[in-house]
Design an enzyme around this catalytic site. Structure first.
Site, mmCIF file in Angstrom:
data_model
loop_
_atom_site.group_PDB
_atom_site.id
_atom_site.type_symbol
_atom_site.label_atom_id
_atom_site.label_comp_id
_atom_site.label_asym_id
_atom_site.label_seq_id
_atom_site.Cartn_x
_atom_site.Cartn_y
_atom_site.Cartn_z
ATOM 1 C CG ASP A 109 62.024 13.435 -33.528
ATOM 2 O OD1 ASP A 109 60.904 13.935 -33.286
ATOM 3 O OD2 ASP A 109 62.605 12.655 -32.748
ATOM 4 C CG HIS B 204 57.747 9.773 -32.608
ATOM 5 N ND1 HIS B 204 58.432 10.088 -33.773
ATOM 6 C CD2 HIS B 204 58.230 10.622 -31.654
ATOM 7 C CE1 HIS B 204 59.297 11.051 -33.528
ATOM 8 N NE2 HIS B 204 59.188 11.409 -32.247
ATOM 9 C CG HIS C 273 56.516 14.934 -33.488
ATOM 10 N ND1 HIS C 273 55.901 14.542 -32.325
ATOM 11 C CD2 HIS C 273 57.850 14.777 -33.258
ATOM 12 C CE1 HIS C 273 56.796 14.174 -31.430
ATOM 13 N NE2 HIS C 273 58.000 14.298 -31.974
ATOM 14 N NE ARG D 136 56.786 8.887 -21.168
ATOM 15 C CZ ARG D 136 57.433 9.339 -22.230
ATOM 16 N NH1 ARG D 136 57.301 10.594 -22.618
ATOM 17 N NH2 ARG D 136 58.223 8.541 -22.921
#
Ligand SMILES: C=C1C[C@]23C[C@@]1(O)CC[C@H]2[C@@]12CC[C@H](O)[C@@](C)(C(=O)O1)[C@H]2[C@@H]3C(=O)O
Ligand SMILES: O=C(O)CCC(=O)C(=O)O
Ligand SMILES: [Fe+2]
Length: 376
Positions: A212, A266, A210, A276
């Site tokens: 941002d 990304h 996607h 994470r």
């Protein structure tokens, strides 16, 4: 009580139907690991020459990578550690509690996991997120320490984001005050992500590819790694640097800079063994803010932040994905581009009587094609 979202139960059908060899095929080969350009913001206090060099380096990274990392950014290490501790605490709550409609007294869908609209492993994210629209933060109850930490963090992240946005604008010769006039902590949001260990990490994403929807994003990540970005047509791993914050350009800055700064696609790959955490501060304008580049001729028609968000929401609803529908993100850009083209072309046609095809090729036939393909 289990804390993990029930990925396997909820998406059973997808996991079963994805048993085909094609779907099982690995999504990630061994990728090159790169260090993002490192910008030491301490240089902004060293004098005019160092300041100029530092801003140039930042602008180059925003142009060539769409991503960079910063140190000496002014956000205390202690605050980042506290934010992470609070983030861990909230995600360690039982799943049943996290998924209650009024969890933390925030609006519904602040807690997100997987992808309710997933149609295949390829658009299903193996992660959970608390996506907090910061104008609602005062409503948050029960978790007072989490709320006060988020408030403290978002004040500082807002100052930092504004500073970065202004320096980047300065480098283009644009009016720097635009950001202070249109963005604030209450127009921005904080997305706290948790990527549980993923046994299927070679077949699916932690967060799907996607871009941002903001001016810029400031990401604090731990040392686990997994963030990848598209660079020169290839995916590359970002080497985690727990001492630095990652900054990436969003769609609004790409439009505002008339395509000079890049909003890069990304994604995150969840780790097989280790959970994470990351926290993304999305520096956003108010809904009414008009995004129009100062540089002419503009690649984009002017549009409001509200209009763009509504378009994205429609695309996500229709396809489960911001990008899968023949570049859904580009559709606005393409439409914008087409409208500009149409006006320019009709003038040129009247004046010069050139052939239509020839003119479209000269001024961006690919945008015209996207527009035509979408039958709009
Ligand atoms: C399913 C999705 C939700 C999302 C758009 C996406 O296709 C993939 C990424 C998600 C993301 C991450 C950054 C921003 O928070 C966001 C608003 C965006 O533009 O892409 C979200 C989207 C969302 O949560 O609706
Ligand atoms: O987890 C990360 O490193 C990035 C998260 C991200 O891209 C997002 O929340 O938009
Ligand atoms: Fe992102």
């Amino acid at each position: 009580m289990a804390i993990e979202p029930p990925f396997l139960e909820k998406y059973k059908a997808i996991f079963q139907s994805s048993a085909s060899e094609k779907e099982k095929s690995t999504i990630v080969d061994v990728l090159e690991e790169l260090e993002l350009p490192l910008i030491d913001l301490g240089h902004l206090n060293l004098g005019p020459f160092e300041t100029k060099t530092c801003i140039e380096k930042m602008a180059r990274a925003a142009t060539e990578w769409g991503f960079f990392q910063i140190v000496n950014h002014g956000i205390p290490e202690e605050l980042l550690t506290r934010l992470k501790q609070e983030q861990i605490k909230v995600f360690q709550q039982p799943f049943d509690k996290k998924s209650e409609d009024n969890f933390l007294n925030l609006s519904a869908q602040s807690y997100r996991w997987g992808n309710p609209l997933a149609t295949s492993l390829r658009n299903l994210s193996w992660s959970e997120a608390l996506h907090i629209t910061l104008k609602d933060i005062s409503k948050m109850d029960e978790y007072n320490k989490l709320r006060s930490t988020i408030e403290e963090y978002s004040e500082k992240a807002n100052v930092l984001a504004q500073r970065l946005a202004e320096h980047l604008a300065e480098s283009l010769g644009f009016k720097a005050s635009y950001f202070g006039e249109n963005c604030s902590p209450s127009s921005s949001s904080l997305r706290m992500n948790r990527y549980p260990p993923c046994p299927y990490s070679s077949m699916m994403f932690g967060i799907i590819p996607h871009t941002d929807t903001d001016f810029l994003t400031i990401v604090s990540q731990d040392r686990v790694g997994g963030l990848q970005l598209e660079r020169n047509g290839r995916w590359v791993n970002v080497k985690p640097n727990p001492k630095a914050l990652v900054v990436n350009i969003g769609d609004f800055y790409e439009a505002y800079s008339n395509g000079v700064y890049k909003s890069i696609t990304h994604r995150v790959i969840a780790n097989q063994e280790t959970e994470r955490y990351s926290a993304a501060y999305f520096y956003c304008p108010t809904y009414e803010t008009v995004i129009e580049s100062c540089s002419k001729p503009s690649l984009y028609r002017k549009f409001s932040s509200k209009e763009y968000r509504e378009q994205i929401q429609k695309d996500v609803k229709a396809t489960g994905d911001k990008l899968s529908d023949a570049m859904a993100v580009m559709s606005l850009k393409a439409r914008v581009c087409f409208l500009t083209l149409r006006v320019t072309l009709s003038k040129i046609i009247v004046l010069l009587k050139f052939s239509l095809d020839f003119q479209y090729c000269q001024f961006g036939c690919c945008c015209f094609n996207i527009f035509c393909n979408k039958n709009m």
